[in-house]
Design an enzyme around this catalytic site. Sequence first.
Site, PDB file in Angstrom:
ATOM      1  N   GLU A  49      30.973   9.050   4.806  1.00 49.65           N
ATOM      2  CA  GLU A  49      31.508   8.901   6.164  1.00 49.65           C
ATOM      3  C   GLU A  49      30.427   9.377   7.131  1.00 49.65           C
ATOM      4  O   GLU A  49      30.247  10.573   7.338  1.00 49.65           O
ATOM      5  CB  GLU A  49      32.776   9.733   6.340  1.00 49.65           C
ATOM      6  N   ASP A  93       0.833  -1.198   0.000  1.00 50.19           N
ATOM      7  CA  ASP A  93       0.000   0.000   0.000  1.00 50.19           C
ATOM      8  C   ASP A  93       0.871   1.252   0.000  1.00 50.19           C
ATOM      9  O   ASP A  93       1.433   1.633   1.025  1.00 50.19           O
ATOM     10  CB  ASP A  93      -0.907  -0.022   1.237  1.00 50.19           C
ATOM     11  N   GLU A 128      35.979  15.265  -1.953  1.00 47.91           N
ATOM     12  CA  GLU A 128      35.207  14.968  -0.751  1.00 47.91           C
ATOM     13  C   GLU A 128      34.327  16.174  -0.425  1.00 47.91           C
ATOM     14  O   GLU A 128      34.840  17.239  -0.053  1.00 47.91           O
ATOM     15  CB  GLU A 128      36.125  14.674   0.436  1.00 47.91           C
ATOM     16  N   GLU A 144      32.719   7.191  14.828  1.00 51.43           N
ATOM     17  CA  GLU A 144      32.657   6.994  13.374  1.00 51.43           C
ATOM     18  C   GLU A 144      33.310   5.666  13.034  1.00 51.43           C
ATOM     19  O   GLU A 144      34.290   5.260  13.673  1.00 51.43           O
ATOM     20  CB  GLU A 144      33.370   8.128  12.629  1.00 51.43           C
ATOM     21  N   ARG A 146      32.034  17.955   2.092  1.00 54.13           N
ATOM     22  CA  ARG A 146      32.013  17.812   3.544  1.00 54.13           C
ATOM     23  C   ARG A 146      30.761  18.380   4.205  1.00 54.13           C
ATOM     24  O   ARG A 146      30.596  18.260   5.412  1.00 54.13           O
ATOM     25  CB  ARG A 146      33.259  18.482   4.142  1.00 54.13           C
TER      26      ARG A 146
END
Length: 476
Positions: A135, A56, A364, A226, A366
């Site tokens: 990350e 649904d 990268e 992390e 950030r």
Amino acid sequence: MGKFVNSVEEFFTFCEENDVQFVDFRFTDIKGAWHHVTYRMSAVSADILNNGLPFDGSSIEAWQPINKSDMLLKPDVPTAFLDPFTADPTIIVFCDVYDIYKGQAYEKCPRSMAKAALAHADSLGIADAAYFGPENEFFIFDDVRFIDNINEAGYKIDTEEGEWNSHTAYEDMYNTAHRPGTKGGYFPVAPTDSMVDLRAEMMQILEQVGLEVVLGHHEVAQGQGEIGVVFSDIIGAADNVQKYKYVVKMVAHLNGKTATFMPKPLFGDNGNGMHVHQSLWKDGKNLFYKEGGYGNLSEMALHYAGGIFKHAKAVAALTNPSTNSYKRLLPGFEAPSILTYSSQNRSAACRIPYGAGEKATRIEMRFPDSSACPYLAFAAMMMAGLDGIANKTIPTGPMDIDLFELSLDEIREKGIVQMPHTLREAVEGLIADNDFLKPVFTQEFIDTFQHYQFERQIWPDEGRPTAYEFKTTYQC
């Protein structure tokens, strides 16, 4: 690590070998939340795996109306992995959503949209592969309480690592007095780092579900951690974010803790980001690499970054889609909001990692955070980057100074554009600037998303007084 099955036939063999009792079909909504429906193994056939199963769509926020609610989940069988947390052997399968009314992949299915972004890059002849390495930072707390009523609002967070507990008299234990302190949590050993064993358990289970784990460490803030995992293609990387968040939350939960990826839960300490490494490839060649270029970056890589910067407000609506996101993007907390690029410089919105050879050269970004739906965030950055490549957009930079030390006047004098400062600014940016997304993001999706953000996030947040407002304004 990696895939456990490659075909429907292998799926049934794998299930038999592992005495699987249940099949958990999972899909992602526009918020990035995971949903699931569980079938008995005996009810799952090759026909279901090949053709899909009904559900649904009207019961999912911002999806289908009640009069067009029937939709199909299309299992992506090679994503299957064993759930490490269920009491009975259960296998999880990622699914895409199929629109039976239009006879196509559902235009509000984030996973399908990320697939379409890669297909678009291929159709332009630019790239046949896109690699992403997110990350995701997180907090582990011992207790979280909040209240939100018409006449009262507030929250209280606790962690043994919090410096506010330095004088706490515990009933069932002594006060260790070993705490990282505000902004003091980067890489201390135990006992200051209280989460060593917890992260180790997370890392081991992440490997069980197919991620290639590299490292784990305490992050800058109190109670923050992390875990680093290996990059993947755009779909695999987003799938891995969903696995990662599930494992981190469940391991914390089963250990009597609570985990969050909320961008800024603690005032005055660092927040949670989702830095995203990115590169485009074609015929096995890294298109972002050029020997001798700044940071070994090619012009294509710079144009890709330029496209993201050019469309930063619209992109931010998808990479930083919570009002809380913009409480993280403030100077002084390692959360870059200044749109320039730099080699090795973590104060820039785009960093070029150190020492990258041909295969490892990448950019990268950030500024994104984990309140984003990873499929939408990756697809939005990629579409902006492709637009930058098409238009040869030059990004501001390189700037190798500590950008966090610049005053607002200096930022203006240098002509550096910043990230939006509020979710409203970002979503209004998306409303004004979305043509670059159109090959993949339909107008219906954009309209639905922006209305949803105003109704669910922006207006409720803007209408609520805060404790700080009472502190500064009550005596007016």
